[in-house]
Every structure is written in structure tokens, then in C-alpha cells.
Design a protein around this motif. Structure first.
Motif, PDB file in Angstrom:
ATOM      1  N   PHE A 189      69.720   8.660 -17.342  1.00 38.38           N
ATOM      2  CA  PHE A 189      70.111   8.384 -15.957  1.00 38.38           C
ATOM      3  C   PHE A 189      69.490   7.081 -15.475  1.00 38.38           C
ATOM      4  N   PRO A 190      70.210   6.338 -14.642  1.00 35.41           N
ATOM      5  CA  PRO A 190      69.631   5.120 -14.046  1.00 35.41           C
ATOM      6  C   PRO A 190      68.417   5.488 -13.196  1.00 35.41           C
ATOM      7  N   GLY A 191      67.400   4.647 -13.239  1.00 34.21           N
ATOM      8  CA  GLY A 191      66.206   4.886 -12.443  1.00 34.21           C
ATOM      9  C   GLY A 191      65.281   5.933 -13.013  1.00 34.21           C
ATOM     10  N   SER A 192      65.509   6.340 -14.265  1.00 30.57           N
ATOM     11  CA  SER A 192      64.664   7.379 -14.857  1.00 30.57           C
ATOM     12  C   SER A 192      63.217   6.919 -15.034  1.00 30.57           C
ATOM     13  N   MET A 226      68.544  15.154 -11.533  1.00 32.42           N
ATOM     14  CA  MET A 226      68.620  13.690 -11.556  1.00 32.42           C
ATOM     15  C   MET A 226      69.752  13.156 -10.689  1.00 32.42           C
ATOM     16  N   LYS A 227      70.822  13.926 -10.550  1.00 40.78           N
ATOM     17  CA  LYS A 227      71.961  13.472  -9.756  1.00 40.78           C
ATOM     18  C   LYS A 227      71.735  13.628  -8.258  1.00 40.78           C
ATOM     19  N   TYR A 228      71.166  14.792  -7.867  1.00 35.69           N
ATOM     20  CA  TYR A 228      71.211  15.146  -6.452  1.00 35.69           C
ATOM     21  C   TYR A 228      69.859  15.339  -5.783  1.00 35.69           C
ATOM     22  N   ALA A 229      68.768  15.499  -6.559  1.00 33.99           N
ATOM     23  CA  ALA A 229      67.525  15.953  -5.934  1.00 33.99           C
ATOM     24  C   ALA A 229      66.761  14.866  -5.185  1.00 33.99           C
ATOM     25  N   PHE A 230      66.693  13.664  -5.749  1.00 33.67           N
ATOM     26  CA  PHE A 230      65.691  12.726  -5.261  1.00 33.67           C
ATOM     27  C   PHE A 230      66.164  11.826  -4.120  1.00 33.67           C
ATOM     28  N   GLY A 231      67.298  11.224  -4.263  1.00 36.66           N
ATOM     29  CA  GLY A 231      67.760  10.327  -3.198  1.00 36.66           C
ATOM     30  C   GLY A 231      66.748   9.245  -2.914  1.00 36.66           C
ATOM     31  N   LYS A 232      66.108   9.346  -1.752  1.00 40.73           N
ATOM     32  CA  LYS A 232      65.123   8.345  -1.338  1.00 40.73           C
ATOM     33  C   LYS A 232      63.677   8.810  -1.566  1.00 40.73           C
ATOM     34  N   THR A 233      63.493   9.801  -2.393  1.00 39.65           N
ATOM     35  CA  THR A 233      62.135  10.275  -2.694  1.00 39.65           C
ATOM     36  C   THR A 233      61.317   9.135  -3.296  1.00 39.65           C
ATOM     37  N   LYS A 234      60.140   8.878  -2.730  1.00 38.56           N
ATOM     38  CA  LYS A 234      59.350   7.718  -3.151  1.00 38.56           C
ATOM     39  C   LYS A 234      58.733   7.899  -4.537  1.00 38.56           C
ATOM     40  N   GLU A 235      58.186   9.047  -4.774  1.00 35.57           N
ATOM     41  CA  GLU A 235      57.552   9.289  -6.077  1.00 35.57           C
ATOM     42  C   GLU A 235      58.163  10.538  -6.716  1.00 35.57           C
ATOM     43  N   PRO A 236      59.362  10.394  -7.255  1.00 37.52           N
ATOM     44  CA  PRO A 236      60.054  11.550  -7.828  1.00 37.52           C
ATOM     45  C   PRO A 236      59.285  12.144  -9.014  1.00 37.52           C
ATOM     46  N   GLU A 237      59.264  13.449  -9.057  1.00 36.23           N
ATOM     47  CA  GLU A 237      58.502  14.136 -10.105  1.00 36.23           C
ATOM     48  C   GLU A 237      59.226  15.402 -10.540  1.00 36.23           C
ATOM     49  N   ASP A 255      61.167  20.299  -9.038  1.00 38.27           N
ATOM     50  CA  ASP A 255      61.201  18.894  -8.623  1.00 38.27           C
ATOM     51  C   ASP A 255      60.722  18.779  -7.184  1.00 38.27           C
ATOM     52  N   ASN A 256      60.309  17.586  -6.803  1.00 39.32           N
ATOM     53  CA  ASN A 256      59.817  17.355  -5.446  1.00 39.32           C
ATOM     54  C   ASN A 256      60.833  16.610  -4.589  1.00 39.32           C
ATOM     55  N   GLY A 257      62.109  16.847  -4.912  1.00 41.62           N
ATOM     56  CA  GLY A 257      63.178  16.173  -4.170  1.00 41.62           C
ATOM     57  C   GLY A 257      63.477  16.834  -2.848  1.00 41.62           C
ATOM     58  N   LYS A 258      64.667  16.598  -2.344  1.00 38.34           N
ATOM     59  CA  LYS A 258      65.030  17.079  -1.011  1.00 38.34           C
ATOM     60  C   LYS A 258      65.332  18.577  -0.983  1.00 38.34           C
ATOM     61  N   GLY A 259      65.436  19.181  -2.167  1.00 42.91           N
ATOM     62  CA  GLY A 259      65.640  20.625  -2.218  1.00 42.91           C
ATOM     63  C   GLY A 259      67.106  20.996  -2.178  1.00 42.91           C
ATOM     64  N   ILE A 260      67.401  22.119  -2.802  1.00 39.12           N
ATOM     65  CA  ILE A 260      68.771  22.600  -2.814  1.00 39.12           C
ATOM     66  C   ILE A 260      69.202  22.969  -1.411  1.00 39.12           C
ATOM     67  N   GLN A 261      70.466  22.766  -1.102  1.00 34.49           N
ATOM     68  CA  GLN A 261      70.965  23.098   0.225  1.00 34.49           C
ATOM     69  C   GLN A 261      70.783  24.591   0.487  1.00 34.49           C
ATOM     70  N   LYS A 262      70.417  24.916   1.711  1.00 33.74           N
ATOM     71  CA  LYS A 262      70.151  26.317   2.043  1.00 33.74           C
ATOM     72  C   LYS A 262      71.377  27.196   1.835  1.00 33.74           C
ATOM     73  N   GLU A 263      72.547  26.606   2.131  1.00 31.40           N
ATOM     74  CA  GLU A 263      73.762  27.393   1.980  1.00 31.40           C
ATOM     75  C   GLU A 263      74.253  27.472   0.542  1.00 31.40           C
ATOM     76  N   LEU A 264      73.561  26.769  -0.374  1.00 30.45           N
ATOM     77  CA  LEU A 264      73.976  26.744  -1.772  1.00 30.45           C
ATOM     78  C   LEU A 264      72.930  27.451  -2.624  1.00 30.45           C
ATOM     79  N   ASN A 265      73.266  28.603  -3.143  1.00 29.26           N
ATOM     80  CA  ASN A 265      72.357  29.324  -4.028  1.00 29.26           C
ATOM     81  C   ASN A 265      73.160  30.136  -5.022  1.00 29.26           C
ATOM     82  N   LYS A 266      72.460  30.889  -5.831  1.00 29.92           N
ATOM     83  CA  LYS A 266      73.150  31.567  -6.926  1.00 29.92           C
ATOM     84  C   LYS A 266      74.084  32.673  -6.446  1.00 29.92           C
ATOM     85  N   ASN A 267      73.915  33.094  -5.201  1.00 28.43           N
ATOM     86  CA  ASN A 267      74.731  34.195  -4.704  1.00 28.43           C
ATOM     87  C   ASN A 267      76.034  33.757  -4.065  1.00 28.43           C
ATOM     88  N   ASN A 268      76.089  32.509  -3.588  1.00 27.80           N
ATOM     89  CA  ASN A 268      77.299  32.114  -2.875  1.00 27.80           C
ATOM     90  C   ASN A 268      77.903  30.794  -3.357  1.00 27.80           C
TER      91      ASN A 268
END
Length: 304
Positions: A189-192, A226-237, A255-268
Motif C-alpha cells: 500500500f502507498p504510505g506503508s 490500510m484502506k480505511y483506518a488511518f486517514g489523517k492519523t499522524k502516527e499510524p500503528e 490499529d490506532n486509526g479512526k475506528g470502525i463505523q459504529k453502524e458497521l459491525n459483524k451483525n449488520n
């Protein structure tokens, strides 16, 4: 001097000596060298014991030896010789069977290696075809779908490459394989280079089938990260952990990114990624959880 007893004694010694020669021959022909060496030593001591009456007989012509004892000695020596020969033949047959089995195993390993090599090459071809198919497309959704499919194929290709290079085709250590796979996925991925990857992987041996399932799971999780978590995260981990808890293996990716959307989980979620994760975890007869915890943490548990 009792001539008959004397002849019987000499004959008994000759037969015992022949048994020693036979045992020494088996020392060279079989892998049971210590065993035959002990038998040879015992036979030599028996010969020494039989020579003692011969010494007394030659020193004192009046020394008497019983003919019946010497005839019994001949019988025992003869039985011992043929018994030893029979045991030796059994050992030789056993050794031949061992060599035949070893040869068959070597041929089987060579065949398995060739199969893995062919599968790896076929998967590489499929990956290249997917890349070629995606190149002329303009629809970003179609391109992304083909790229995702290619990444999944490449994760399986890595497993077959590891199996092809290893001596064991049946299982692998996830601490080595998952770490290597994670590095390859993230680096694509770019920016890895900006992403810090921490691995806390315990040594866990799993069969190739479950390792392959885990490979696709890790590929899916890390690709989404890598696709969706970090965005503008300064120190991605990204932190990847594996451990044994009782009779279960536990694998987690945080990961220490923005986190999965609350409405998006394994149940729905109706997305393909979540559906694939669900199906793969079921293949492992395991469970998984997704937690928003300073980012997103996916934890997979299954029985060893």
C-alpha cells in the motif's frame, strides 16, 4: 583320551566360531551394530569357555570329558548358529522394509513439493491475470474488486511458497508465517513506510489448511485497515498478536486509526469483507469480535 568326545568338542567350537563370524557380518550389514556387537562378545566368551576343557585335555591325556556333554554342546551350538542366522535374516528384512519406506517417503515429499510448486505458479499466473484485467478498467469499484481478489490470491501464494521451501508440508508456525504475510500485505500500500507494525506472536503450529484460512483473514483485516483506518492519523500503528489461551489460539489485529463505523459491525454489515471474515471464522470453528478501542481491534479465537 576319548577321541569321539575330543572331536565333538572341536566341532562345537568350530560351530560357535562360525556363529561369531555370522554376528560380525551382521554388524556390518545392519544398523543394529551395538546389538550384534554384544552378541559377538557373548559368543566369544562361550568359545573361551569351550577351549578350557580342550586345554586341559591336551595338557593331561588322562583328563576325561563326557561324550554326552559334548554332543549336547554340538546340538546347542548348531541351534544357536541357525537361530542367530534366522534372527539376522529378520533384521535384514526389517532393514530393507525401512529403506523401502524411506524411499517412498522421499518420493512422496518430492511429489508434494512439485505439487506445491505448480500450485504456487498457477496462483501467480492468476494474480497476474487479475492485474492485467484491472489495468484497462475505468470503473474504480471494478478495479478495487479485482485488486482485492488479487491480494487474496497472493496471500495464499505466500503460504504455498513457504510450504515449498520448508521440509514440512503439513503444518507451519504462525509466528513466522503471519509476520511475513503482514509485512508483504502492508508494504503493497502507498504510505506503508509511515505505518509502524508491532508483532507479538507466540509460536503456534497449525496445519496448512487452517494457516491458509488465517492468511485470507489477515489479508482481509489488514487490507481494510490500510484502506480505511488511518486517514489523517499522524502516527499510524498496527499491532498483531497471537497467543495460546487454554485450548484455544487467539489472534488479534489492532490499529490506532479512526475506528470502525459504529453502524458497521459483524451483525449488520452486508459488505463482502465482513461476509468473508464471517465465513472464514466458521471454517476455523471459531469466534471473532470487533471492538472500537482507540481504533479498531479484531480478535479471532479458535480451538487448537
Amino acid at each position: 583320551m576319548n577321541l569321539a568326545a575330543f572331536i565333538a568338542l572341536i566341532l562345537s567350537i568350530i560351530i560357535q566360531f562360525a556363529a561369531v563370524v555370522l554376528a560380525i557380518r551382521f554388524i556390518r550389514l545392519t544398523d543394529y551394530r551395538v546389538f550384534w556387537l554384544l552378541i559377538s562378545a557373548g559368543l566369544v566368551l562361550m568359545i573361551v569357555r569351550r577351549i578350557a576343557p580342550l586345554y586341559y585335555l591336551l595338557s593331561d591325556p588322562e583328563y576325561k570329558i563326557a561324550l554326552s556333554n559334548e554332543i549336547l554342546g554340538i546340538i546347542i551350538s548348531t541351534l544357536m548358529f541357525f537361530g542367530l542366522r534366522g534372527i539376522g535374516v529378520l533384521f535384514m528384512e526389517h532393514l530393507k522394509i525401512e529403506k523401502d519406506i524411506k524411499k517412498l517417503l522421499e518420493e512422496k515429499q518430492l511429489l508434494l513439493k512439485e505439487v506445491h510448486h505448480r500450485i504456487k505458479n498457477n496462483m501467480s499466473t492468476i494474480s497476474s491475470l487479475l492485474s492485467l484485467q484491472a489495468a484497462p478498467l475505468k470503473d474504480p469499484v471494478a478495479v478495487e474488486a479485482l485488486d482485492d481478489a488479487r491480494a487474496r490470491v497472493e496471500s495464499m501464494t505466500l503460504l504455498y511458497d513457504k510450504l515449498y521451501r520448508s521440509e514440512n508440508f503439513y503444518d507451519a508456525d504462525i509466528s513466522e508465517y503471519i509476520g511475513l504475510l503482514a509485512d508483504e500485505i502492508i508494504s503493497s500500500f502507498p504510505g506503508s513506510d509511515a505505518v509502524t507494525v508491532k508483532k507479538e506472536l507466540e509460536s503456534i503450529n497449525l496445519d496448512a489448511r487452517r494457516i491458509q484460512t488465517l492468511a485470507i483473514l489477515i489479508n482481509e483485516i489488514l487490507t481494510n485497515t490500510m484502506k480505511y483506518a488511518f486517514g489523517k492519523t499522524k502516527e499510524p500503528e498496527i499491532v498483531i498478536k497471537s497467543r495460546i489461551s487454554g485450548d484455544k489460539a487467539v489472534l488479534s489485529v489492532h490499529d490506532n486509526g479512526k475506528g470502525i463505523q459504529k453502524e458497521l459491525n459483524k451483525n449488520n454489515s452486508s459488505g463482502f469483507g465482513m461476509t468473508l471474515i464471517e465465513a472464514l471464522v466458521q471454517q476455523l470453528d471459531g469466534t471473532y469480535s470487533i471492538v472500537r478501542n482507540g481504533g479498531t481491534e479484531v480478535t479471532i479465537e479458535f480451538k487448537l
